[in-house]
Design a protein around this motif. Structure first.
Motif, PDB file in Angstrom:
ATOM      1  N   ASN A 150      40.998  26.566  36.389  1.00 19.86           N
ATOM      2  CA  ASN A 150      39.576  26.608  35.382  1.00 19.86           C
ATOM      3  C   ASN A 150      39.837  27.372  34.118  1.00 19.86           C
ATOM      4  O   ASN A 150      39.008  27.187  33.027  1.00 19.86           O
ATOM      5  N   TYR A 151      40.482  28.674  34.360  1.00 19.18           N
ATOM      6  CA  TYR A 151      40.271  29.758  33.281  1.00 19.18           C
ATOM      7  C   TYR A 151      41.601  30.212  33.213  1.00 19.18           C
ATOM      8  O   TYR A 151      42.011  31.284  33.535  1.00 19.18           O
TER       9      TYR A 151
ATOM     10  N   ARG B  35      31.254  33.667  33.178  1.00 15.39           N
ATOM     11  CA  ARG B  35      31.357  32.379  33.540  1.00 15.39           C
ATOM     12  C   ARG B  35      32.038  32.233  35.025  1.00 15.39           C
ATOM     13  O   ARG B  35      31.809  31.415  35.753  1.00 15.39           O
ATOM     14  N   ILE B  36      33.321  33.123  34.936  1.00 10.68           N
ATOM     15  CA  ILE B  36      33.905  32.915  36.379  1.00 10.68           C
ATOM     16  C   ILE B  36      33.291  33.391  37.385  1.00 10.68           C
ATOM     17  O   ILE B  36      33.227  32.947  38.544  1.00 10.68           O
TER      18      ILE B  36
ATOM     19  N   VAL C 272      31.591  32.810  24.332  1.00 14.03           N
ATOM     20  CA  VAL C 272      31.327  32.937  25.638  1.00 14.03           C
ATOM     21  C   VAL C 272      31.997  34.160  26.497  1.00 14.03           C
ATOM     22  O   VAL C 272      32.997  34.419  26.129  1.00 14.03           O
ATOM     23  N   ASP C 273      31.062  34.575  27.211  1.00 13.13           N
ATOM     24  CA  ASP C 273      31.628  35.899  28.053  1.00 13.13           C
ATOM     25  C   ASP C 273      32.316  35.103  29.169  1.00 13.13           C
ATOM     26  O   ASP C 273      31.441  34.503  30.211  1.00 13.13           O
ATOM     27  N   TRP C 274      33.589  34.894  29.392  1.00 13.25           N
ATOM     28  CA  TRP C 274      34.223  34.326  30.286  1.00 13.25           C
ATOM     29  C   TRP C 274      34.087  34.974  31.833  1.00 13.25           C
ATOM     30  O   TRP C 274      34.204  34.075  32.800  1.00 13.25           O
ATOM     31  N   GLU C 275      34.243  36.239  31.745  1.00  9.59           N
ATOM     32  CA  GLU C 275      34.119  36.911  32.937  1.00  9.59           C
ATOM     33  C   GLU C 275      32.625  36.629  33.774  1.00  9.59           C
ATOM     34  O   GLU C 275      32.617  36.401  34.867  1.00  9.59           O
TER      35      GLU C 275
ATOM     36  N   TYR D 231      42.330  33.521  31.090  1.00 14.47           N
ATOM     37  CA  TYR D 231      41.366  34.916  31.716  1.00 14.47           C
ATOM     38  C   TYR D 231      41.582  35.171  32.960  1.00 14.47           C
ATOM     39  O   TYR D 231      41.182  36.299  33.696  1.00 14.47           O
TER      40      TYR D 231
END
Length: 211
Positions: free
Chosen positions: A191-192, A95-96, A90-93, A195
């Motif tokens: 939530n993250y 997603r954020i 997952v590309d967390w950036e 990251y």
């Protein structure tokens, strides 16, 4: 008794030969029977079961293996692993950003679009969004709400007169301003957590004020 052999007769050639004396030479070749003549080449006929069909028949590739020698089952297994990897990765950036950018745009619309004047109470829909999706993530949430929230309004910040911001109107009538940027940062941290620091450092600029 010894015998005396006669000498061979002499051949007298004419002194002035004429063309008639030279007869044409005819060459003759022996004739061969047809059985000994070389045979003509003929095309090889092939049929589904005839002679030569195996030589020209298109090779059949086994359905269990493709051209690379990998079986269908192995290929499906590799494709399944790739799908699992893509789902886990997952590309967390991104997603954020998907979670925060719409919310930031929503707050900016409320503050800067002009639909609300200073002191106006937000609509029920807008107020619910602020109370449920934004304000709970403020690091000093309990302190900000105090005795309880009456409603949310818009006004100018007491220290930065040209800067509009959101205010909580408490049940006792006191106005308390709060920074929606701190709410956004709190949302990311909750939530993250793994990251949040790198994301905030990369995308958020330091604000002059601390609310």
């Amino acid at each position: 008794m010894a015998s005396i052999s006669k000498p061979p007769p002499r051949v007298h050639l004419p002194t002035n030969p004429s063309p008639l004396h030279f007869l044409p030479v005819i060459l003759s070749f022996p004739s061969f029977p047809k059985a000994l003549l070389p045979r003509r080449l003929r095309a090889l006929r092939t049929g589904p079961d005839g002679y030569g069909s195996e030589l020209l028949r298109k090779p059949v590739v086994s359905q269990e293996k493709d051209s690379g020698g990998i079986s269908d089952e192995s290929q499906e297994s590799e494709e399944g692993k790739m799908r699992d990897y893509e789902e886990k990765w997952v590309d967390w950036e991104d997603r954020i950003l998907e979670d925060t950018v719409p919310l930031v745009g929503f707050v900016r619309m409320i503050i800067h679009s002009g639909i609300y004047q200073s002191g106006d109470r937000l609509s029920a829909e807008h107020e619910t969004t602020i109370l449920e999706r934004l304000l709970p993530f403020h690091p000093e949430f309990e302190k900000k709400i105090g005795c309880g929230i009456d409603y949310i309004t818009i006004g100018y910040h007491p220290e930065f007169e040209r800067s509009r911001c959101l205010f909580i109107v408490r049940k006792d009538g006191e106005l308390v301003d709060f920074s929606y940027w701190k709410c956004i940062k709190g949302l990311i941290k909750k939530n993250y957590p793994l990251y949040a620091d790198s994301f905030i450092l990369r995308h958020f600029q330091k604000h002059r004020r601390s609310i």
